[in-house]
Write an enzyme that holds these catalytic residues in place. Structure first.
Site, PDB file in Angstrom:
ATOM      1  CB  CYS A   2     -15.361   2.134  -0.098  1.00  0.00           C
ATOM      2  SG  CYS A   2     -14.595   2.227   1.423  1.00  0.00           S
ATOM      3  NE  ARG A  32     -14.942   2.506  -6.070  1.00  0.00           N
ATOM      4  CZ  ARG A  32     -14.848   4.035  -7.101  1.00  0.00           C
ATOM      5  NH1 ARG A  32     -14.251   3.857  -8.078  1.00  0.00           N
ATOM      6  NH2 ARG A  32     -14.605   4.745  -6.211  1.00  0.00           N
ATOM      7  CD1 TRP A  83      -8.302   0.608   0.063  1.00  0.00           C
ATOM      8  CD2 TRP A  83      -8.320  -1.506  -0.618  1.00  0.00           C
ATOM      9  NE1 TRP A  83      -6.888   0.187  -0.293  1.00  0.00           N
ATOM     10  CE2 TRP A  83      -7.024  -0.717  -0.477  1.00  0.00           C
ATOM     11  CE3 TRP A  83      -8.465  -2.580  -0.916  1.00  0.00           C
ATOM     12  CZ2 TRP A  83      -6.684  -2.078  -1.154  1.00  0.00           C
ATOM     13  CZ3 TRP A  83      -7.455  -3.937  -1.109  1.00  0.00           C
ATOM     14  CH2 TRP A  83      -6.373  -3.443  -0.926  1.00  0.00           C
ATOM     15  CG  ASN A 109     -15.177   5.824  -2.763  1.00  0.00           C
ATOM     16  OD1 ASN A 109     -13.758   5.556  -1.417  1.00  0.00           O
ATOM     17  ND2 ASN A 109     -15.391   6.529  -3.204  1.00  0.00           N
ATOM     18  N   GLY A 110     -14.861   8.263   0.729  1.00  0.00           N
ATOM     19  CA  GLY A 110     -13.834   8.860   0.713  1.00  0.00           C
ATOM     20  C   GLY A 110     -12.674   8.489   2.085  1.00  0.00           C
ATOM     21  CD  GLU A 489       8.948   1.633  -9.704  1.00  0.00           C
ATOM     22  OE1 GLU A 489       9.418   1.039  -8.895  1.00  0.00           O
ATOM     23  OE2 GLU A 489       8.046   2.057  -9.824  1.00  0.00           O
ATOM     24  CE  LYS A 493       6.682  -0.138 -12.479  1.00  0.00           C
ATOM     25  NZ  LYS A 493       6.077   0.415 -11.087  1.00  0.00           N
ATOM     26  CD  GLU A 496       6.821  -4.503 -12.967  1.00  0.00           C
ATOM     27  OE1 GLU A 496       6.998  -2.755 -11.764  1.00  0.00           O
ATOM     28  OE2 GLU A 496       6.469  -4.950 -12.884  1.00  0.00           O
ATOM     29  CG  HIS A 512      33.721   5.916 -12.709  1.00  0.00           C
ATOM     30  ND1 HIS A 512      34.961   6.494 -12.445  1.00  0.00           N
ATOM     31  CD2 HIS A 512      32.370   7.004 -12.184  1.00  0.00           C
ATOM     32  CE1 HIS A 512      34.934   7.689 -12.389  1.00  0.00           C
ATOM     33  NE2 HIS A 512      33.475   8.414 -11.986  1.00  0.00           N
ATOM     34  CE  LYS A 608      -1.112  -5.072  -7.585  1.00  0.00           C
ATOM     35  NZ  LYS A 608       0.056  -3.226  -8.950  1.00  0.00           N
TER      36      LYS A 608
HETATM   37  C1  F6R Z   1       7.090  -3.316  -9.951  1.00  0.00           C
HETATM   38  C2  F6R Z   1       5.893  -4.101  -8.829  1.00  0.00           C
HETATM   39  C3  F6R Z   1       7.193  -4.706  -7.638  1.00  0.00           C
HETATM   40  C4  F6R Z   1       6.144  -5.090  -6.460  1.00  0.00           C
HETATM   41  C5  F6R Z   1       6.893  -5.389  -5.238  1.00  0.00           C
HETATM   42  C6  F6R Z   1       6.768  -5.485  -3.556  1.00  0.00           C
HETATM   43  O1  F6R Z   1       6.019  -2.810 -10.602  1.00  0.00           O
HETATM   44  O2  F6R Z   1       4.814  -4.384  -8.649  1.00  0.00           O
HETATM   45  O3  F6R Z   1       8.630  -4.742  -8.093  1.00  0.00           O
HETATM   46  O4  F6R Z   1       6.427  -3.366  -5.955  1.00  0.00           O
HETATM   47  O5  F6R Z   1       6.935  -7.351  -5.401  1.00  0.00           O
HETATM   48  O6  F6R Z   1       5.236  -5.409  -4.202  1.00  0.00           O
HETATM   49  P1  F6R Z   1       4.837  -5.153  -2.170  1.00  0.00           P
HETATM   50  O7  F6R Z   1       5.106  -3.329  -2.314  1.00  0.00           O
HETATM   51  O8  F6R Z   1       3.452  -5.113  -2.207  1.00  0.00           O
HETATM   52  O9  F6R Z   1       5.433  -5.653  -1.036  1.00  0.00           O
END
Ligand code: F6R
Length: 613
Positions: A2, A32, A83, A109-110, A489, A493, A496, A512, A608
């Site tokens: 927050c 935040r 938040w 906050n916390g 994972e 990264k 993307e 294989h 996002k």
């Molecule tokens: C990768 C990334 C996306 C999300 C995906 C799911 O860095 O951010 O692959 O992980 O779009 O998003 P959430 O977790 O919000 O359902």
């Protein structure tokens, strides 16, 4: 996460009204937390002061418009952007929170770890609580301490001893005009001291329009600001802050990234705190135990998510197998139709989504519910759609993530899911209390482990530049078991944000087929988790024999790895290792992007939160 702020102004200075300064700070703090906002103003007439609180669910601008805050006047006030962690976003749960008499207003906050026992004690003494937040205990506790005869400053000293957990607090007391009290432990807090105005806030950018002379408040310090003054204490003794004043020359934009050039880098570096706060929150959260009970009694366990969140379900699967000997059927949420004919009543679906709004994941959840399954959600957003349709929700506490690429939200998902798997292990009788305690201890090490980012950053940058100098356009990322999931994972990264082809799969699979792609200088990065060293070494030799450039990012037991380039992250067991291994891998993607001139915060073609099919 927050944002808190408090501003106090001397009469006759800067237009004689602190409210515009307060609202500007609040706007800058919105990153935040943005599910609710509020302010408390100290209004003094005829020698006596009272507090007025305006707060609501919604964005800062909505709350300002709802109450016409920009038309109000006061010399001293507090503000908060929320938040949610304890209690969903609502007008009542929004900060500031008041004591019974409306004389003490608190923004926080916390996470107050021992709030439940404090609340019980205060309710037994007759205090009436209005919200579901952990924060409200602070207002009532201060009321109680002041009623016992202490001044506010002394009460604050006692408060710091009584509270467990993390907090940055700003407090208004109606009887002390012009003062804002504050205290801090682990959550950030800064004070700005100007000529005739002072402020405290969760971050520096929200203070730069007030003063560029900033003092960072340290753990367990408390005190108060008055117009142009600061009084700082620790353990009842005054602290000399004058030598600690730093003149901040950053622009607001630079400062909102904490001095880092990108949000992604800031968020990678924030992981120690995010991991810690998530663990602390979980240990207090009855929903985790409820979710574990549901999973232990399930006929079958499914797990779903998209992108990074899907990768977190793979780690969950791993630990459920190890701790609970319970099979987990994982699927990518957009593929949910594949599972619709098999999911049925008695099954439990674990749905992982940082935003709680990803359409594919919501669709998977709705489909599973329609078949009679129960749903456990793991999400970072209190009150999100996912949390509302799930039977039980376990929250991560990463705070808002601004960079498009998920970083700190991934590691906090791992904390929640590993803990959940350990609790299921206990429920099913495979683990005892001591085992769970040891797993929690390893998770606690996650905080220190995630500091690998800071330590290894220059080495990773060098590695990224070596790879780019070698004209890398494609790479493999390999691991075994848990390491294979982390490799997936890491590859996501790299794809993307650095726009390089990165393919991950279990290392044993290389023979294989995929190994046919390897030629002289082809980079192959191994994610070295503990327990699979020898078998990974064989895979490294196979790759080297074909001319691959072999890189290891591994725990210290990979010291003998037959690799061209080794980055050792420290000595960690399987539970703690992901927190040490992922930050350098995220940093590799980050530097590969930045060195090519790409903006890692806003990768092309991506949003996002994906709310389309
Ligand atoms: C990768 C990334 C996306 C999300 C995906 C799911 O860095 O951010 O692959 O992980 O779009 O998003 P959430 O977790 O919000 O359902």
């Amino acid at each position: 996460m927050c944002g808190i702020i408090g501003v106090t102004l001397r009469r006759g200075c800067l237009g004689g009204n602190a409210v515009p300064l307060l609202l500007e700070g609040l706007r800058r703090l919105e990153y935040r937390g943005y599910d609710s906002a509020g302010v408390a103003l100290q209004v003094c007439e005829d020698g006596s002061c009272s507090l007025r609180v305006y707060k609501a669910k919604g964005k800062v601008e909505e709350v300002i418009a709802r109450y016409g805050l920009d038309k109000l006047e006061a010399l001293t006030g507090l503000g908060h952007t929320r938040w949610a962690t304890h209690g969903p976003p609502s007008d009542v749960n929004a900060h500031p929170h008041l004591d019974c008499r409306g004389e003490i207003a608190v923004v926080h906050n916390g996470i107050i770890k021992n709030y439940a026992s404090l609340r019980k004690m205060l309710e037994e003494k007759g205090h009436v609580f209005r919200s579901e937040t952990d924060t409200e205990v602070v207002a009532h506790l201060l009321e109680e301490l002041v009623a016992s005869g202490m001044g506010m400053l002394e009460a604050l000293g006692e408060l710091v001893k009584l509270l467990e957990g993390s907090f940055a607090l700003a407090i208004l007391y109606a009887r002390d005009p012009g003062r804002i009290y504050f205290a801090r432990r682990e959550s950030p807090l800064y004070a700005a001291i100007g000529e005739c105005v002072s402020a405290v806030s969760s971050d520096i950018p929200s203070l730069l329009h007030i003063s560029r002379d900033i003092v960072a408040v340290e753990d367990d310090e408390y005190g108060y600001i008055g117009p142009g003054t600061l009084e700082l204490y620790r353990d009842g003794r005054r602290v000399d802050w004058r030598t600690r004043v730093k003149r901040v020359e950053w622009s607001v934009e630079e400062a909102s990234k904490g001095g880092y050039p990108h949000y992604m880098l800031k968020e990678i570096m924030e992981q120690p705190r995010a991991v810690y706060e998530t663990l602390v929150g979980l240990l207090e959260d009855p929903a985790a135990v409820e979710a574990a009970g549901l999973l232990a009694g399930a006929s079958r366990v499914y797990a779903t998510g998209a992108g990074t969140s899907y990768h977190a379900t793979l780690v969950f699967k791993h630990f459920m197998h190890v701790y609970a000997a319970t099979p987990v059927y994982d699927y990518i949420s957009s593929e949910h139709e594949e599972y619709e004919s098999v999911i049925r009543e008695g099954d439990v679906l674990v749905a992982v989504s940082q935003s709680g709004e990803t359409l594919d994941t919501l669709a998977a959840v709705k489909a599973a519910k329609a078949r009679g399954a129960r749903v456990v959600a793991v999400t970072n957003v209190v009150g999100s759609t996912l949390s509302r349709i799930a039977d039980v929700t376990v929250y991560t506490r990463a705070g808002p993530e601004i960079g498009v690429a998920a970083t700190k939200t991934f590691l906090t998902q791992l904390v929640a899911l590993t803990y959940l798997a350990a609790l299921v292990g206990r429920e099913t009788g495979r683990l005892d209390e001591g085992d769970v305690g040891r797993i929690v201890e390893s998770l606690r090490r996650g905080r220190e482990a995630a500091r690998s980012a800071e330590r290894l950053n220059p080495h990773i940058k060098l590695l990224a530049s070596i790879l780019l100098r070698g004209r890398t356009r494609s790479m493999f990322l390999l691991g075994r078991l848990l390491g294979a999931h982390l490799a997936r994972e890491a590859a996501l990264k790299v794809k993307e944000i650095a726009y390089l082809h990165a393919e991950a799969y279990p290392a044993g699979e290389s023979k294989h087929g995929p190994i046919a792609l390897v030629e002289d200088g082809f980079p192959v990065l191994f994610v070295g988790t503990p327990g699979v060293e020898k078998r990974l070494y064989s895979n490294m030799e196979e790759m080297k024999a074909r001319g691959a450039k072999v890189i290891v990012v591994g725990v210290d037991s990979y010291g003998d790895a037959p690799a061209d380039y080794k980055l050792l992250v420290g000595s960690y067991d399987e539970v703690a290792a992901p927190y040490a291994l992922m930050p350098p891998l995220q940093l590799l993607a980050y530097h590969l992007a930045v060195l090519q001139g790409y903006d890692p915060d806003k990768p092309r073609n991506l949003a996002k939160t994906v709310t389309v099919e």
